[in-house]
Design an enzyme around this catalytic site. Structure first.
Site, PDB file in Angstrom:
ATOM      1  N   HIS A 164      40.802  41.623  36.001  1.00  0.00           N
ATOM      2  CA  HIS A 164      39.468  42.191  35.795  1.00  0.00           C
ATOM      3  C   HIS A 164      39.584  43.562  35.128  1.00  0.00           C
ATOM      4  CE1 HIS A 164      38.100  39.645  39.407  1.00  0.00           C
ATOM      5  NE2 HIS A 164      37.390  39.214  38.388  1.00  0.00           N
ATOM      6  N   CYS A 251      37.643  45.709  45.035  1.00  0.00           N
ATOM      7  CA  CYS A 251      37.185  44.324  45.252  1.00  0.00           C
ATOM      8  C   CYS A 251      36.594  44.080  46.640  1.00  0.00           C
ATOM      9  CB  CYS A 251      38.338  43.344  45.082  1.00  0.00           C
ATOM     10  SG  CYS A 251      39.511  43.764  43.812  1.00  0.00           S
TER      11      CYS A 251
HETATM   12  C1  CIR Z   1      40.342  35.953  42.527  1.00  0.00           C
HETATM   13  O1  CIR Z   1      41.269  35.538  41.807  1.00  0.00           O
HETATM   14  O2  CIR Z   1      39.165  35.813  42.221  1.00  0.00           O
HETATM   15  C2  CIR Z   1      40.702  36.661  43.809  1.00  0.00           C
HETATM   16  N1  CIR Z   1      41.866  36.081  44.373  1.00  0.00           N
HETATM   17  C3  CIR Z   1      40.893  38.137  43.566  1.00  0.00           C
HETATM   18  C4  CIR Z   1      39.638  38.831  43.156  1.00  0.00           C
HETATM   19  C5  CIR Z   1      39.820  40.291  42.982  1.00  0.00           C
HETATM   20  N2  CIR Z   1      38.564  40.934  42.745  1.00  0.00           N
HETATM   21  C6  CIR Z   1      38.387  41.991  41.990  1.00  0.00           C
HETATM   22  O3  CIR Z   1      39.314  42.435  41.308  1.00  0.00           O
HETATM   23  N3  CIR Z   1      37.168  42.473  41.904  1.00  0.00           N
END
Ligand code: CIR
Length: 256
Positions: A164, A251
């Site tokens: 991201h 996150c």
């Molecule tokens: C994913 O791959 O969607 C989750 N395992 C990790 C999300 C991390 N979120 C973020 O960076 N906002």
């Protein structure tokens, strides 16, 4: 000042979530312990932490940031890029309703993850990534413009494998951007004071400014030092079990 941080407890299914990290399975006791420490640290800055129940049908739902974009005035329910995460929006919307009069939605064929959105005062950077497509970005830009915010896109698809946008940058306040080296020369950030994350500490690009504190992940002393030297109050938190699932400090909450 942020008044609220909304979080969700990690579910028992958390280790079944999506990941590209090769760091092994998260330990659930430690995952819960690190989550508690995170919530406690946010509340010590004066923020009110809202804690939603665990949602075992969605292993990645602890990463609440991806299901919505929030400002003080309105919320936007996203349309997550990963199919397995799309249902998280049905859980986040009722949780946000008591706090927001205006709720907008990203709709198909747009996709957008909150992790790709970085607010810097009245401007939003919108990352184009494997999760956020140009249509999702356009829809968010329109919503922001209608509400007197500006925005611009940052394509991160060739930025060294960042999941991201906020995997590789953080707005720390006071016109200061913490930037992964792949984003350091991007023209979008030329007007900011830049703090560059050393190449062997890439994960530390995901720091979080919340009220008067910059939260940084444990284990990245050079980045920690750069932030401290720049004059910020810094608190280090262990996020080892979240890193295993490609997640980090930003996150784990939605903040407004
Ligand atoms: C994913 O791959 O969607 C989750 N395992 C990790 C999300 C991390 N979120 C973020 O960076 N906002």
């Amino acid at each position: 000042m942020f008044t609220y941080a909304l979080t969700r407890l990690p579910a028992k299914t958390y280790p079944e979530g999506i990941t590209t990290a090769d760091l092994g399975k998260p330990n659930m006791d430690l995952t819960i312990q690190q989550h508690q420490a995170y919530c406690q640290a946010l509340s010590e800055t004066g923020g009110h932490v809202i804690s939603l129940p665990a949602a075992p049908d969605f292993p990645d739902s602890v990463f609440v940031e991806d299901a919505a974009v929030v400002t003080k005035d309105f919320a936007v329910i996203t349309r997550p890029g990963a199919e397995s995460r799309r249902g998280e929006i049905q859980l986040i919307e009722p949780a946000l309703q008591p706090y927001f009069d205006q709720i907008f939605h990203i709709t198909a064929p747009g996709t957008l993850d909150g992790g790709d959105i970085c607010q810097a005062e009245k401007h939003f950077f919108i990352g184009i990534s494997e999760r956020t497509n140009p249509e999702g970005a356009k829809q968010l830009a329109n919503i922001l413009q209608q509400n007197n915010y500006t925005s611009s896109e940052v394509n991160i698809q060739s930025a060294g494998g960042l999941l991201h946008l906020k995997s590789g940058l953080a707005y720390l306040g006071e016109n200061t951007m913490l930037l992964d080296e792949h984003l350091a020369e991007h023209p979008s950030f030329s007007q900011y004071r830049k703090l560059i994350v050393p190449s062997n500490e890439t994960y530390a690009g995901n720091c979080l400014r919340f009220n008067d504190v910059v939260f940084a992940p444990k284990g990245f002393p050079k980045t920690e030092n750069i932030i401290r030297q720049a004059g910020f109050k810094i608190v280090v938190l262990d996020t080892s079990e979240y890193r295993k699932m490609d997640g980090g400090l930003s996150c784990l909450s939605l903040r407004w």
